[in-house]
Design a protein around this motif. Sequence first.
Motif, PDB file in Angstrom:
ATOM      1  N   GLU A   1      19.512 -13.237   2.122  1.00 21.31           N
ATOM      2  CA  GLU A   1      20.412 -12.083   1.914  1.00 21.31           C
ATOM      3  C   GLU A   1      19.941 -11.254   0.720  1.00 21.31           C
ATOM      4  O   GLU A   1      19.956 -10.025   0.748  1.00 21.31           O
ATOM      5  N   ASP A   2      19.528 -11.935  -0.349  1.00 25.90           N
ATOM      6  CA  ASP A   2      19.104 -11.211  -1.549  1.00 25.90           C
ATOM      7  C   ASP A   2      17.852 -10.389  -1.245  1.00 25.90           C
ATOM      8  O   ASP A   2      17.700  -9.271  -1.743  1.00 25.90           O
ATOM      9  N   GLN A   3      16.954 -10.944  -0.426  1.00 26.28           N
ATOM     10  CA  GLN A   3      15.717 -10.228  -0.121  1.00 26.28           C
ATOM     11  C   GLN A   3      15.961  -9.009   0.782  1.00 26.28           C
ATOM     12  O   GLN A   3      15.128  -8.111   0.834  1.00 26.28           O
ATOM     13  N   LEU A   4      17.102  -8.982   1.485  1.00 25.22           N
ATOM     14  CA  LEU A   4      17.362  -7.882   2.416  1.00 25.22           C
ATOM     15  C   LEU A   4      18.052  -6.680   1.773  1.00 25.22           C
ATOM     16  O   LEU A   4      18.259  -5.655   2.415  1.00 25.22           O
ATOM     17  N   ARG A   5      18.446  -6.806   0.487  1.00 26.05           N
ATOM     18  CA  ARG A   5      19.169  -5.706  -0.160  1.00 26.05           C
ATOM     19  C   ARG A   5      18.316  -4.433  -0.179  1.00 26.05           C
ATOM     20  O   ARG A   5      17.146  -4.483  -0.532  1.00 26.05           O
ATOM     21  N   VAL A   6      18.923  -3.296   0.210  1.00 22.94           N
ATOM     22  CA  VAL A   6      18.157  -2.041   0.306  1.00 22.94           C
ATOM     23  C   VAL A   6      18.458  -1.141  -0.892  1.00 22.94           C
ATOM     24  O   VAL A   6      19.419  -1.350  -1.621  1.00 22.94           O
ATOM     25  N   LEU A   7      17.621  -0.121  -1.052  1.00 22.94           N
ATOM     26  CA  LEU A   7      17.840   0.844  -2.132  1.00 22.94           C
ATOM     27  C   LEU A   7      19.042   1.736  -1.816  1.00 22.94           C
ATOM     28  O   LEU A   7      19.277   2.098  -0.663  1.00 22.94           O
ATOM     29  N   THR A   8      19.780   2.090  -2.849  1.00 22.11           N
ATOM     30  CA  THR A   8      20.872   3.067  -2.716  1.00 22.11           C
ATOM     31  C   THR A   8      20.273   4.480  -2.777  1.00 22.11           C
ATOM     32  O   THR A   8      19.073   4.644  -3.057  1.00 22.11           O
ATOM     33  N   ASP A   9      21.113   5.496  -2.558  1.00 23.78           N
ATOM     34  CA  ASP A   9      20.641   6.882  -2.727  1.00 23.78           C
ATOM     35  C   ASP A   9      20.162   7.103  -4.158  1.00 23.78           C
ATOM     36  O   ASP A   9      19.157   7.765  -4.401  1.00 23.78           O
ATOM     37  N   LYS A  10      20.900   6.519  -5.102  1.00 19.04           N
ATOM     38  CA  LYS A  10      20.495   6.623  -6.503  1.00 19.04           C
ATOM     39  C   LYS A  10      19.096   6.023  -6.682  1.00 19.04           C
ATOM     40  O   LYS A  10      18.242   6.584  -7.379  1.00 19.04           O
ATOM     41  N   GLY A  11      18.855   4.877  -6.033  1.00 19.77           N
ATOM     42  CA  GLY A  11      17.546   4.218  -6.121  1.00 19.77           C
ATOM     43  C   GLY A  11      16.425   5.085  -5.559  1.00 19.77           C
ATOM     44  O   GLY A  11      15.342   5.184  -6.151  1.00 19.77           O
ATOM     45  N   GLN A  12      16.697   5.729  -4.416  1.00 20.07           N
ATOM     46  CA  GLN A  12      15.692   6.629  -3.808  1.00 20.07           C
ATOM     47  C   GLN A  12      15.343   7.764  -4.775  1.00 20.07           C
ATOM     48  O   GLN A  12      14.188   8.140  -4.939  1.00 20.07           O
ATOM     49  N   GLU A  13      16.371   8.295  -5.409  1.00 19.05           N
ATOM     50  CA  GLU A  13      16.190   9.410  -6.355  1.00 19.05           C
ATOM     51  C   GLU A  13      15.370   8.937  -7.576  1.00 19.05           C
ATOM     52  O   GLU A  13      14.473   9.643  -8.053  1.00 19.05           O
ATOM     53  N   GLN A  14      15.688   7.720  -8.066  1.00 22.49           N
ATOM     54  CA  GLN A  14      14.931   7.150  -9.200  1.00 22.49           C
ATOM     55  C   GLN A  14      13.440   7.052  -8.857  1.00 22.49           C
ATOM     56  O   GLN A  14      12.577   7.329  -9.700  1.00 22.49           O
ATOM     57  N   CYS A  15      13.140   6.636  -7.621  1.00 24.27           N
ATOM     58  CA  CYS A  15      11.737   6.500  -7.196  1.00 24.27           C
ATOM     59  C   CYS A  15      11.027   7.853  -7.263  1.00 24.27           C
ATOM     60  O   CYS A  15       9.891   7.948  -7.724  1.00 24.27           O
ATOM     61  N   LYS A  16      11.712   8.899  -6.762  1.00 20.91           N
ATOM     62  CA  LYS A  16      11.134  10.257  -6.792  1.00 20.91           C
ATOM     63  C   LYS A  16      10.808  10.666  -8.216  1.00 20.91           C
ATOM     64  O   LYS A  16       9.725  11.152  -8.523  1.00 20.91           O
ATOM     65  N   GLN A  17      11.790  10.459  -9.111  1.00 19.67           N
ATOM     66  CA  GLN A  17      11.610  10.894 -10.497  1.00 19.67           C
ATOM     67  C   GLN A  17      10.478  10.131 -11.176  1.00 19.67           C
ATOM     68  O   GLN A  17       9.625  10.732 -11.830  1.00 19.67           O
ATOM     69  N   ALA A  18      10.476   8.792 -11.007  1.00 23.23           N
ATOM     70  CA  ALA A  18       9.443   7.989 -11.659  1.00 23.23           C
ATOM     71  C   ALA A  18       8.075   8.285 -11.057  1.00 23.23           C
ATOM     72  O   ALA A  18       7.064   8.354 -11.761  1.00 23.23           O
ATOM     73  N   GLY A  19       8.045   8.489  -9.731  1.00 28.09           N
ATOM     74  CA  GLY A  19       6.787   8.812  -9.067  1.00 28.09           C
ATOM     75  C   GLY A  19       6.198  10.095  -9.633  1.00 28.09           C
ATOM     76  O   GLY A  19       5.024  10.160  -9.997  1.00 28.09           O
ATOM     77  N   ALA A  20       7.046  11.103  -9.765  1.00 28.47           N
ATOM     78  CA  ALA A  20       6.572  12.399 -10.261  1.00 28.47           C
ATOM     79  C   ALA A  20       6.260  12.353 -11.755  1.00 28.47           C
ATOM     80  O   ALA A  20       5.272  12.913 -12.225  1.00 28.47           O
ATOM     81  N   ALA A  21       7.117  11.651 -12.519  1.00 33.31           N
ATOM     82  CA  ALA A  21       7.012  11.699 -13.985  1.00 33.31           C
ATOM     83  C   ALA A  21       5.798  10.951 -14.519  1.00 33.31           C
ATOM     84  O   ALA A  21       5.152  11.400 -15.456  1.00 33.31           O
ATOM     85  N   TRP A  22       5.486   9.785 -13.952  1.00 33.77           N
ATOM     86  CA  TRP A  22       4.377   9.026 -14.557  1.00 33.77           C
ATOM     87  C   TRP A  22       3.565   8.206 -13.560  1.00 33.77           C
ATOM     88  O   TRP A  22       2.359   8.044 -13.719  1.00 33.77           O
ATOM     89  N   PHE A  23       4.187   7.710 -12.482  1.00 39.93           N
ATOM     90  CA  PHE A  23       3.447   6.786 -11.621  1.00 39.93           C
ATOM     91  C   PHE A  23       2.292   7.487 -10.915  1.00 39.93           C
ATOM     92  O   PHE A  23       1.200   6.940 -10.775  1.00 39.93           O
ATOM     93  N   SER A  24       2.542   8.758 -10.489  1.00 39.61           N
ATOM     94  CA  SER A  24       1.511   9.466  -9.711  1.00 39.61           C
ATOM     95  C   SER A  24       0.256   9.750 -10.539  1.00 39.61           C
ATOM     96  O   SER A  24      -0.816   9.981  -9.983  1.00 39.61           O
TER      97      SER A  24
END
Length: 466
Positions: free
Chosen positions: A285-308
Amino acid sequence: GPTSFLLAPSAMAARQGGAGLVAACQAAGVTQLCLVRHANAAPLPSATPTRKDQPHHWKRDDQMRVLTSKGQDQCARASPWFSALPIRIIISSPARRASDTAVGMAYEAGGVTCALRMVEGIHPAGMSETCESLFESMGYGPLRKFYEVEGGSEAFRDYGNAVCMEILAQSSSFSEGEGTCVAIFGHAVFLNAIAYEILEAVGGKQATMDQLLDMDLGETEGIYVDLQLGGIVKKTAAPLGGLSLTAACQAVGVTQVIFIRHANAAPLPSTTPERKDKPHDWKREDQLRVLTDKGQEQCKQAGAAWFSSLPVRCIISSPARRASDTAANMAAHIETEETKVDALALQMVEGIHPAGMSEICEVLFETMGYGPLRNFYAAEGGEAAFRDYADRVCTNISQVAFGEGPRFVIAVFGHAVFLNAIALEVCLAAGCSMDTVDELFDMDLGETQGILVDLAKNGEVQLMKA
């Protein structure tokens, strides 16, 4: 003599040795056991008769084997971890190589001043013909190997039970002295067999039993058993996982590793069973937890800000969906001249998701919640458990194919404070300063934040965030 414990298998149907020993420990306020394999020893003299021809002569000669100079060096190297344990009493096999190891690691280190007592059966000679002949034919290796042979698990369980009974017979001595740990010095896989009975008696979970079955003790390494938490840790002078990972990186020109905490994820469903009741269901069950909308948004920001902007060559993730989805979402924002790198292969490493890896780490995390690594290291048994966990994960990551090419960063996506523990092993292997250790102890990773470790600069770290 010990022969009184050689009961017919039918009489051993209900093995009570482990339970009796654990009860005696609890009554005396002993909360940990540490079973230590002896150091490197001289071989048997060539004139020694074979065991099957003259078992008594063979046993006497085997018990007289002394430590080599390599063995003495091993004791000196192992004494720091051993003398840090709160030892109350030391129990040893009567074989000289075991008692000399106890003396070398404990007394010569100057850290320990408790009694040393012998328990005959810890030296397996004459205790179980099946165990001895299997060990002679199969050689060293983890306990699982012996359990899988016909008659092996019964024989080794009966042996472990018999030794627990013998130690129990000495347990009146447990109430002498300060510390909370009893140390037992003995022999290779036979120590795992003793630990198995003890762990079963404290209700060790299947994942912990599996860890014990697969733990292959080297010379002067120990199996540390926490009787309260039902967890085990391998004690070793130099954890090698961090070194194997840094070596694997150097071999293919990887100079930086970034450890990234997953984005915001949905909580566990309310119907999920407790971890302690159904660890497998809980883990799934713990492994199946999905990202929230907030989580998706965090990915976008981090991807653009430094990861890319990082030249990432290889992405490794915990098998938990919230980690692998974070990796995929952040990587989708990487574009370089040659290629869109969302085609980067995403490789899973099971152990990055801590469920089932270390009972002690999991219980501490459940009781203490989120927070910096320093808190977990300060908890009883915490430092040993988190180092052991991280050491094993580093070894697993080092076995991944990192690929080739001009990009020189590996990205590892995982979970909270467990990432700090893994990063710490890498930094130590890279020769980091105490300042860096302090930074990692206090760095409380937020969602989609990363710890960038620079191997080319002795493991200096930098916190990466949007």
